[in-house]
Design an enzyme around this catalytic site. Structure first.
Site, short mmCIF file in Angstrom:
data_model
loop_
_atom_site.label_atom_id
_atom_site.label_comp_id
_atom_site.label_asym_id
_atom_site.label_seq_id
_atom_site.Cartn_x
_atom_site.Cartn_y
_atom_site.Cartn_z
N LYS A 107 0.87 -1.18 0.00
CA LYS A 107 0.00 0.00 0.00
C LYS A 107 0.90 1.22 0.00
O LYS A 107 2.05 1.15 0.42
CB LYS A 107 -0.87 0.02 1.26
N ASP A 163 -7.01 4.24 -4.55
CA ASP A 163 -7.67 4.03 -3.26
C ASP A 163 -8.35 5.38 -3.00
O ASP A 163 -8.57 6.16 -3.94
CB ASP A 163 -6.65 3.66 -2.17
N THR A 215 -15.19 -3.07 -6.95
CA THR A 215 -15.25 -3.21 -5.49
C THR A 215 -16.71 -3.26 -5.02
O THR A 215 -17.10 -4.12 -4.22
CB THR A 215 -14.48 -2.08 -4.79
N SER A 239 -8.21 -5.75 -10.50
CA SER A 239 -6.87 -5.22 -10.80
C SER A 239 -5.97 -6.36 -11.29
O SER A 239 -5.20 -6.20 -12.24
CB SER A 239 -6.24 -4.60 -9.56
O1 2IT Z 1 -8.03 -1.56 -0.83
C1 2IT Z 1 -7.92 -2.06 -1.98
O2 2IT Z 1 -8.00 -3.28 -2.16
C2 2IT Z 1 -7.69 -1.16 -3.11
N1 2IT Z 1 -7.64 0.04 -2.90
C3 2IT Z 1 -7.48 -1.70 -4.49
C4 2IT Z 1 -6.06 -2.15 -4.67
C5 2IT Z 1 -5.71 -2.56 -6.08
O3 2IT Z 1 -4.53 -2.85 -6.28
O4 2IT Z 1 -6.57 -2.58 -6.96
#
Ligand code: 2IT
Length: 449
Positions: A126, A166, A210, A381
Site C-alpha cells: 500500500k 484508493d 469493489t 486489478s
Molecule cells: O483496498 C484495496 O483493495 C484497493 N484500494 C485496491 C487495490 C488494487 O490494487 O486494486
C-alpha cells in the site's frame, strides 16, 4: 489466544506505540487465527508471525510540487511493500491528509491477506501521501502526481510492485501517474499500475469492481440464510467509487439504499438512491471536490442530518464503505439495539476492534469482514494485469463473470474454513484463516528470510 500470538502482539505493541491503526489490524487478524497457529508449532520456530508483521520494505519520500499561485508545497510519499511471498506487491495508493506510516502499514498488512484471498498470485502493498486532492485544480493534481511518480517509479514495475487507486486516487490520478512512469521508463509497461483508462490498457468493470464484488459477496451471505436482496433496505457510509458501485448493483438486484453518508453528515432518501440520475449524480459529487453529501440532499430535496452517521437507523443491511474506524463501540451499540441482521464491512477496517468483537457476539447478526467483501477491487486489478500481459482486452461480461465467481468462492472458502476449525459461520475468522494460510504456506516454503 495462543501464547505465541499473545507474545508477538505484546512485542509489537511495545515496539510500535505510535502506530495504533497498524497494531489494531495485526491484533484483529492474529487474534482470530489461534486454532491454525496452535496446529502448527513449526510456525513459532520459524518466527513466522514476527516476520509477517514486519514489512519487507518501507519507502518514504519527499514530494515537492508547485501550486497554481507559484507556492512550493512539500508532502510525504509512502510505499510499503509488505509481503511478496505470493506474487508481485499489489495494492492501492491513498491521497488524503490522514495518511501516515501507521495507516499505510495497516492497509499494507490487510492487503496481504486480501490479495491472498483473491486466488490470484499477488503480494501485499500500500502507499500514498498526505496530499489532499480536494479543492486542488486539475493542473495541481497533475503536477503532484508527476512529482510523486518521479520518486516512486524506481521502486515499482509490472513484476515488482503494481500500485492502483484508493481513497483520493481515481482514474484521473492513475492517468497522470502512469503517464509519468512511461515518460521516465521510456517503455509502455502498462502492467505497472491498474485502474487505468480503457484507451491504455484499463479493464472493463474495474471502476465498478469493489462495489459489485461486495454485493456479490452479500448475495452469497443472503443465500446462506435462505434470503435474497429483493426489497431489502440498506444504509451505506460514503459516496465515493466503492459506494457508487455497491449502490448501482444493489439497486439492480432489487434492494433499496435509503441512507448514505459523507464527512459532513448523512442523507435519507425515502424513495431510495435508485434512479440513474441519482446514481450518476454521485459521480458529479465526487468530481466537484466538495466532499459533501449535503449536495445530494439539496439536489433531490431530501433530508440531511448534519454531523451524524447513519448507524442509528433501522434497515436490513448496513455497509460502511467510507474509511477506517467509522463504527466504534457507541455506533455498534445502536446497530445491535436495532437488531440489524447484516453488517457488511466494505471499507478497509471500518470497525474498531472492540466494536467488531461486540457485533460478532450479537445473536442473529451476521458480520462480514472487509478484507473479503472488498476483495473484488484488487481481484479485477489482477485481471487487468492478466489482460496487460496478454495484450488483450476482455469483455465486460467475462470480467464480471470472473468477479462473481471469485467473490462466491471467497465467501464459501471462508465459511468452510471457519466450520473446519469449529467456529461456526464466522466469516471474519474464516477469511483471516484462508488468507493467512496461503501466505504462511508460501513463506514457509521459501525458506527463512
Ligand atoms: O483496498 C484495496 O483493495 C484497493 N484500494 C485496491 C487495490 C488494487 O490494487 O486494486
Amino acid at each position: 489466544m495462543s501464547k505465541y500470538i499473545d507474545r508477538v502482539v505484546k512485542e509489537l505493541q511495545a515496539k510500535h506505540p505510535t502506530e495504533p491503526e497498524f497494531l489494531q489490524t495485526v491484533e484483529e487478524v492474529y487474534s482470530s487465527i489461534a486454532p491454525v497457529v496452535d496446529a502448527h508449532p513449526e510456525y513459532e520456530k520459524a518466527a513466522l508471525l514476527e516476520r509477517m508483521a514486519e514489512p519487507e520494505r518501507v519507502i518514504e519520500f519527499r514530494v515537492t510540487w508547485v501550486d497554481d499561485k507559484g507556492k512550493v508545497n512539500v508532502n510525504t510519499g509512502y510505499r510499503v511493500q509488505f509481503n511478496g511471498a505470493c506474487g508481485p506487491y499489489k495494492g492501492g495508493l491513498r491521497f488524503a491528509p490522514s495518511v501516515n506510516l501507521s495507516v499505510v502499514k495497516f492497509l499494507g498488512f490487510e492487503q496481504t491477506f486480501k490479495d491472498a484471498l483473491t486466488t490470484l498470485p499477488m503480494g501485499g502493498a500500500k502507499g500514498g501521501s498526505d496530499f489532499d486532492p480536494n479543492g486542488k485544480s486539475d493542473a495541481e493534481v497533475m503536477r503532484f502526481c508527476q512529482a510523486f511518480m518521479t520518486e516512486l517509479y524506481r521502486h515499482i514495475g509490472p513484476d515488482i510492485d503494481v500500485p492502483a487507486g484508493d481513497v483520493g486516487v481515481g482514474a484521473r490520478e492513475i492517468g497522470y501517474l502512469y503517464g509519468q512512469y512511461r515518460r521516465l521508463r521510456g517503455a509502455f509497461e502498462n502492467g505497472v499500475i491498474t485502474g487505468k483508462g480503457l484507451s491504455f490498457g484499463g479493464s472493463l468493470i474495474r471502476p465498478e469492481a469493489t462495489g459489485f464484488g461486495a454485493t456479490y459477496y452479500l448475495q452469497s451471505v443472503l443465500e446462506h440464510e435462505g434470503d435474497t436482496l429483493e426489497g431489502k433496505t440498506v444504509a451505506i457510509a460514503g459516496f465515493g467509487n466503492v459506494a457508487w458501485g455497491a449502490i448501482t448493483k444493489l439497486t439492480e438486484l432489487g434492494a433499496k439504499v435509503l441512507y448514505m453518508s459523507g464527512p459532513d453528515g448523512y442523507v435519507y432518501d425515502p424513495d431510495g438512491i435508485s434512479t440513474k440520475k441519482k446514481i450518476n449524480y454521485l459521480l458529479e459529487m465526487r468530481a466537484s471536490g466538495h466532499n459533501k453529501v449535503e449536495d445530494y440532499a439539496k439536489k433531490f430535496k431530501v433530508k440531511f442530518v448534519k454531523g451524524k452517521k447513519p448507524w442509528g437507523e433501522k434497515v436490513d443491511i448496513m455497509m460502511p464503505c467510507a474509511t477506517q474506524n467509522d463504527v466504534d463501540m457507541e455506533e455498534a451499540k445502536k446497530i445491535a439495539k436495532n437488531k440489524i441482521k447484516y453488517y457488511i464491512e466494505v471499507a478497509n477496517m471500518p470497525t474498531t476492534n472492540d466494536a467488531l468483537q461486540f457485533l460478532l457476539k450479537q445473536k442473529g447478526m451476521i458480520v462480514a469482514p472487509s478484507k473479503a467483501v472488498n476483495a473484488g477491487g484488487v481481484l479485477v486489478s489482477g485481471l487487468e494485469m492478466c489482460q496487460n500481459s496478454e495484450r488483450l482486452a476482455w469483455t465486460a461480461e467475462e470480467v464480471d463473470a470472473k468477479l462473481h465467481q471469485v467473490m462466491k468462492k471467497i465467501h464459501d472458502d471462508s465459511a468452510a474454513a471457519a466450520e473446519r476449525y469449529g467456529l461456526g459461520y464466522n466469516l471474519v475468522a474464516g477469511a483471516n484463516i484462508v488468507g493467512f494460510q496461503k501466505v504462511a504456506d508460501a513463506m514457509m516454503a521459501q525458506g527463512i528470510f
